[in-house]
Design a protein around this motif. Structure first.
Motif, PDB file in Angstrom:
ATOM      1  N   ALA A   1       0.839  -1.201   0.000  1.00 55.61           N
ATOM      2  CA  ALA A   1       0.000   0.000   0.000  1.00 55.61           C
ATOM      3  C   ALA A   1       0.876   1.254   0.000  1.00 55.61           C
ATOM      4  O   ALA A   1       0.594   2.221  -0.711  1.00 55.61           O
ATOM      5  CB  ALA A   1      -0.937  -0.003   1.204  1.00 55.61           C
ATOM      6  N   GLY A   2       1.954   1.200   0.766  1.00 54.53           N
ATOM      7  CA  GLY A   2       2.863   2.344   0.842  1.00 54.53           C
ATOM      8  C   GLY A   2       3.511   2.677  -0.494  1.00 54.53           C
ATOM      9  O   GLY A   2       3.967   3.796  -0.707  1.00 54.53           O
ATOM     10  N   ARG A   3       3.546   1.692  -1.395  1.00 50.66           N
ATOM     11  CA  ARG A   3       4.087   1.955  -2.728  1.00 50.66           C
ATOM     12  C   ARG A   3       2.984   2.282  -3.727  1.00 50.66           C
ATOM     13  O   ARG A   3       3.218   2.302  -4.932  1.00 50.66           O
ATOM     14  CB  ARG A   3       4.883   0.730  -3.216  1.00 50.66           C
ATOM     15  CG  ARG A   3       6.126   0.456  -2.378  1.00 50.66           C
ATOM     16  CD  ARG A   3       7.045  -0.571  -3.038  1.00 50.66           C
ATOM     17  NE  ARG A   3       6.406  -1.883  -3.159  1.00 50.66           N
ATOM     18  CZ  ARG A   3       6.574  -2.875  -2.263  1.00 50.66           C
ATOM     19  NH1 ARG A   3       7.338  -2.693  -1.207  1.00 50.66           N
ATOM     20  NH2 ARG A   3       5.980  -4.038  -2.442  1.00 50.66           N
ATOM     21  N   GLY A   4       1.781   2.497  -3.210  1.00 49.44           N
ATOM     22  CA  GLY A   4       0.709   2.964  -4.090  1.00 49.44           C
ATOM     23  C   GLY A   4      -0.253   1.882  -4.570  1.00 49.44           C
ATOM     24  O   GLY A   4      -1.034   2.112  -5.490  1.00 49.44           O
TER      25      GLY A   4
ATOM     26  N   VAL B   1       0.455   6.046   5.261  1.00 47.30           N
ATOM     27  CA  VAL B   1       0.684   4.657   4.860  1.00 47.30           C
ATOM     28  C   VAL B   1       2.125   4.430   4.380  1.00 47.30           C
ATOM     29  O   VAL B   1       2.661   3.339   4.511  1.00 47.30           O
ATOM     30  CB  VAL B   1      -0.347   4.227   3.778  1.00 47.30           C
ATOM     31  CG1 VAL B   1      -0.068   4.883   2.438  1.00 47.30           C
ATOM     32  CG2 VAL B   1      -0.426   2.730   3.657  1.00 47.30           C
ATOM     33  N   ASP B   2       2.764   5.475   3.880  1.00 47.09           N
ATOM     34  CA  ASP B   2       4.146   5.316   3.406  1.00 47.09           C
ATOM     35  C   ASP B   2       5.169   5.761   4.453  1.00 47.09           C
ATOM     36  O   ASP B   2       6.341   5.872   4.167  1.00 47.09           O
ATOM     37  CB  ASP B   2       4.337   6.088   2.091  1.00 47.09           C
ATOM     38  CG  ASP B   2       3.695   7.476   2.134  1.00 47.09           C
ATOM     39  OD1 ASP B   2       3.155   7.852   3.195  1.00 47.09           O
ATOM     40  OD2 ASP B   2       3.718   8.166   1.110  1.00 47.09           O
TER      41      ASP B   2
END
Ligand SMILES: [Zn+2]
Lengths: 84, 216
Positions: free
Chosen positions: B21-24, B69-70
């Motif tokens: 999720a942190g990478r989109g 999230v990131d």
């Protein structure tokens, strides 16, 4: 150990934390063996916690679930914009 | 040669989902949402007691999760991280509804935070049924919600975070701005009060016993 002292140390006993020394644990167990009311109170408390921990997970209302998803999706696209 | 079917993919861990999720990766975020939305909503509902407020808290929680999230710091478990965010939003909401200053749940000198003034158990009786039998009955579920809702905020909050969400004493203390000693006393009071209320409803009257104060 008196009933009152047992009451104060109840958390440590019920949670099995290490805050009680071996001697205190023994005192606790001895008191319980000879004191029916305290034994029942300890059982009741354990059962109370068990009941609350076993409650089923709440369902989100369907309309709210949709709104939530939409709003998050919108924010997501702002945070991670797709190259056009 | 017979082709070997691919082994079933195990469910990704929370941390896998969060990293993706942190990478989109939106699908990974949706996966986390599906895993935690019920738990967050339940925490919010138990703490704030109003459906509308609980929905707002749930929404604010996942917006915060999304926003950060990131930036997740991996020393905390993902579950703890999300629940902590949820608890923070719920406490804000609760204080707002009560019209209280933000420090009120953490009043430093609360005389009830002493062991000396513990409520003594009054109705002492074994329960008529075991917890797993009780848990299935709708009226027992109502009783649990009701008993919790009737608790004073300061006790309910501690019981929900410690015994239902299973945060540690230290985490609960940090969230509430209390000392660990205060968290412990409030948890004990909450447990004693809930025990009393539940035993009044579920205890076996015929097997009721009375405390004897003559032994030491
Ligand atoms: Zn006793």
């Amino acid at each position: 150990m008196t009933c009152e002292e047992l009451l104060q140390a109840l958390n440590e006993y019920v949670d099995g934390t290490l805050d009680l020394s071996l001697a205190e644990c023994q005192e606790f167990a001895e008191h319980l063996a000879g004191c029916n009311p305290c034994q029942i109170v300890v059982d009741n408390i354990r059962q109370t916690i068990t009941l609350y921990q076993g409650q089923q997970v709440y369902e989100l209302p369907a309309a709210f679930q949709d709104r939530l998803q939409q709003q998050l999706r919108k924010k997501w696209q702002e945070k991670f914009p797709r190259p056009t | 040669m017979v082709p070997v079917p691919p082994a079933a993919e195990p469910d990704p861990s929370d941390l896998d989902l969060l990293r993706r999720a942190g990478r989109g990766d939106w699908t990974a975020f949706e996966g986390l949402l599906a895993r935690y939305q019920g738990r967050v909503f339940g925490l919010a509902l138990r703490l704030v007691g109003h459906r509308q407020d609980a929905e707002d808290v749930t929404q604010q929680t996942f917006l915060s999760v999304l926003e950060h999230v990131d930036q997740f710091r991996e020393e905390a478990a993902v579950a703890t991280w999300i629940l902590r965010i949820a608890a923070n939003h719920a406490l804000k909401s609760l204080r707002k509804r009560r019209g209280l200053p933000t420090t009120s749940l953490a009043a430093a000198e609360d005389p009830d935070d002493r062991y000396a003034a513990l409520p003594h158990p009054r109705f002492i009786a074994p329960w008529r049924e075991l917890p797993d039998q009780l848990a299935e009955r709708a009226e027992v579920r109502c009783l649990l919600d009701q008993a919790l809702a009737e608790l004073d905020d300061k006790y309910r909050v501690v019981f929900v975070l410690r015994d239902i969400e299973e945060l540690s004493t230290a985490e609960t203390a940090a969230l509430l701005g209390l000392t660990e000693a205060n968290v412990k006393v409030r948890l004990l009071r909450a447990r004693l009060l809930l025990r009393e209320r539940l035993t009044e409803a579920l205890g076996d009257e015929a097997a009721r016993v009375f405390p004897t104060h003559d032994h030491g």
